[in-house]
Design an enzyme around this catalytic site. Sequence first.
Site, mmCIF file in Angstrom:
data_model
loop_
_atom_site.group_PDB
_atom_site.id
_atom_site.type_symbol
_atom_site.label_atom_id
_atom_site.label_comp_id
_atom_site.label_asym_id
_atom_site.label_seq_id
_atom_site.Cartn_x
_atom_site.Cartn_y
_atom_site.Cartn_z
ATOM 1 N N ARG A 1 1.340 1.775 -8.285
ATOM 2 C CA ARG A 1 0.329 2.735 -8.716
ATOM 3 C C ARG A 1 0.926 3.964 -9.414
ATOM 4 N NH1 ARG A 1 -4.389 0.392 -8.885
ATOM 5 N NH2 ARG A 1 -5.385 2.429 -8.750
ATOM 6 N N TYR B 1 6.334 8.364 -4.873
ATOM 7 C CA TYR B 1 5.760 7.037 -4.655
ATOM 8 C C TYR B 1 6.839 6.168 -4.029
ATOM 9 C CZ TYR B 1 2.830 2.913 -5.530
ATOM 10 O OH TYR B 1 2.055 1.791 -5.393
ATOM 11 N N TRP C 1 -3.011 -8.085 -2.230
ATOM 12 C CA TRP C 1 -1.694 -7.595 -1.843
ATOM 13 C C TRP C 1 -1.493 -7.625 -0.328
ATOM 14 C CZ3 TRP C 1 1.237 -7.595 -5.855
ATOM 15 C CH2 TRP C 1 0.786 -7.185 -7.098
#
Length: 201
Positions: free
Chosen positions: A16, A10, A106
Amino acid sequence: MTMQSYKLTYFNMRGRAELPRYIFAYAGIAFEDRRVEWNDWPSIKKTFPLGKLPVLEVNGVPLTQSLAIARFLAKEAGLVGNSKLAEAQADALVDTLNDFTLLIPWREDNPQIKTQKIDMLFQSHAPKLLDHLQCHLGDREWLVGDSETWADLYCHVCFTTFSVLRPGFADDHPALCGLIDRVEAIPNVAKWIQSRPTTEF
């Protein structure tokens, strides 16, 4: 638990991938925490399924979608609840929290519009979410049954981010604040929180 190798990829942020990281930490499962810098992402994006992150590799087999990853790990760690109904309740709470996170703007580039949208979100949607969670919690220590589940961990993950966007947003819901404190006091989770890289989100 069967010994397996885990590699979680990530960006260098909580985002997330933080729920899977919490579950790894809670269960004491060793994993490779690969963090991709934004500048490097365009050159490697095509090498990942759907061109998206996070991706969890289990013995080299890729698994996509953050909640699918977390649910898989929750089952491995015994964090899904002690009955089929409890498992469904935990799933529903995770989905409810996730629905709220998806409303956060976002990708809004205009700072003024972004602030307005966040203000509206916390004024109109957050109270309903908090009331629902506190009602579900009642006078118990954990959201589902008499022991912690991945729903409790996700609540802490989400509230950490929400608190950056709106400090004190849950102050009027003391039972939920108590839940957050209990999650943070879980030894392995506390150790992860103290040792993880410091990022805004």
